[in-house]
Design a protein around this motif. Structure first.
Motif, short mmCIF file in Angstrom:
data_model
loop_
_atom_site.label_atom_id
_atom_site.label_comp_id
_atom_site.label_asym_id
_atom_site.label_seq_id
_atom_site.Cartn_x
_atom_site.Cartn_y
_atom_site.Cartn_z
N UNK A 37 71.28 62.86 95.38
CA UNK A 37 70.67 62.65 94.06
C UNK A 37 70.53 61.17 93.73
N UNK A 38 71.51 60.36 94.13
CA UNK A 38 71.46 58.93 93.81
C UNK A 38 70.32 58.22 94.54
N UNK A 39 69.79 58.83 95.59
CA UNK A 39 68.72 58.21 96.36
C UNK A 39 67.33 58.43 95.76
N UNK A 40 67.23 59.32 94.78
CA UNK A 40 65.93 59.60 94.17
C UNK A 40 65.45 58.40 93.36
N UNK A 41 64.19 58.09 93.46
CA UNK A 41 63.63 56.93 92.76
C UNK A 41 63.70 57.07 91.25
N UNK A 42 63.56 58.29 90.74
CA UNK A 42 63.44 58.48 89.29
C UNK A 42 64.77 58.52 88.56
N UNK A 43 65.87 58.68 89.27
CA UNK A 43 67.16 59.00 88.65
C UNK A 43 67.88 57.76 88.15
N UNK A 44 68.26 57.80 86.87
CA UNK A 44 68.98 56.68 86.27
C UNK A 44 70.48 56.77 86.55
N UNK A 45 71.03 58.00 86.54
CA UNK A 45 72.45 58.17 86.81
C UNK A 45 72.73 59.60 87.23
N UNK A 46 73.86 59.78 87.92
CA UNK A 46 74.28 61.09 88.42
C UNK A 46 75.71 61.34 87.96
#
Length: 255
Positions: A37-46
């Motif tokens: 999930x942390x590798x996704x371009x859109x994600x600010x935080x996990x």
């Protein structure tokens, strides 16, 4: 609007106790999901949302974020909603809910499931589908199927084969539902407050609740499968696929 991934995780399970901490290729399963999930371009935080100190300690051990939630949460959605409130997210923020049993989830799946929110401000909830290539999954009730209309809004989710060809034969795609959801924080709170639906109770599929109350679910077709680990015997199958992809034993920039 920011995109926040929340992974609901509980230790107890009637079919696979301690599943989030089961080792896959040398790492706890929850770690694989978190790092993808942390590798996704859109994600600010996990964040992992849990009520169990064993899961909390494991996540902190690999440097992850944890939100402790109530042990009274009835479902993963309730746990995600409580975590979103504790994180004080804005009502317009998009929350991505993924179970911690999809260690092979592709980071591009997160980007895909939130794309509708940027394209259409009326979208409040979305999810992913994958055109089935393993024929076993077409009839296996463990693999949920989904149909959708010409606007890509869900028509129905079922454990049965849908659509079912009356005259037999193939020639058409059957789509598997992948357990990745996105919602605005506002709609997540709305969804949490809805009364359980009749179809939801029959199929044991929580997403049907939204549809039974008249809410749309946008379905995004992805070319990336995300196999789930339901039982201990599934681990060997997933590890074999991950080795074939070169994931096992490979250094990870987020490790």
């Amino acid at each position: 609007m920011q995109v926040v991934v929340i992974i609901p995780s509980r230790y107890g399970s009637s079919r696979f106790d301690g599943k989030p901490l089961a080792t896959i290729c040398g790492k706890p399963m929850i770690q694989w999901v978190y790092q993808q999930a942390t590798k996704a371009d859109c994600v600010a935080s996990v964040h992992v949302a849990t009520d169990d100190p064993r899961i909390r300690d494991a996540v902190r051990g690999f440097g992850g974020n944890v939100v402790m939630t109530s042990s009274q949460c009835r479902s993963g959605t309730d746990r995600v909603a409580e975590a979103a409130q504790r994180l004080r997210l804005e009502m317009t923020d998009v929350v991505v809910n993924i179970q911690g049993d999809q260690p092979m989830v592709d980071p591009r799946c997160f980007d895909a499931v939130v794309k509708p929110f940027y394209e259409d401000p009326s979208i409040k909830m979305s999810t992913l589908a994958f055109a089935i290539v393993d024929e076993r999954e077409i009839t296996d009730p463990k693999d949920v199927k989904v149909t959708f209309d010409n606007n890509s809004d869900a028509l129905y989710f079922s454990r049965a084969t849908i659509p079912f060809g009356r005259d037999g034969g193939g020639g058409y795609d059957v789509y598997k539902h992948l357990g990745v959801y996105a919602y605005t924080h506002e709609f997540l709170n709305c969804f949490r407050s809805l009364a359980p639906g009749r179809l939801e109770e029959i199929e044991k599929l929580e997403q049907l609740r939204a549809m039974e109350h008249g809410h749309r679910i946008r379905v995004v077709v992805t070319p990336y499968d995300s196999p789930e680990v339901d039982l201990p015997i599934d681990i060997a199958r997933v590890e074999e696929k991950m080795r074939a992809m070169g994931a096992c034993g490979k250094s990870d920039r987020n490790a």
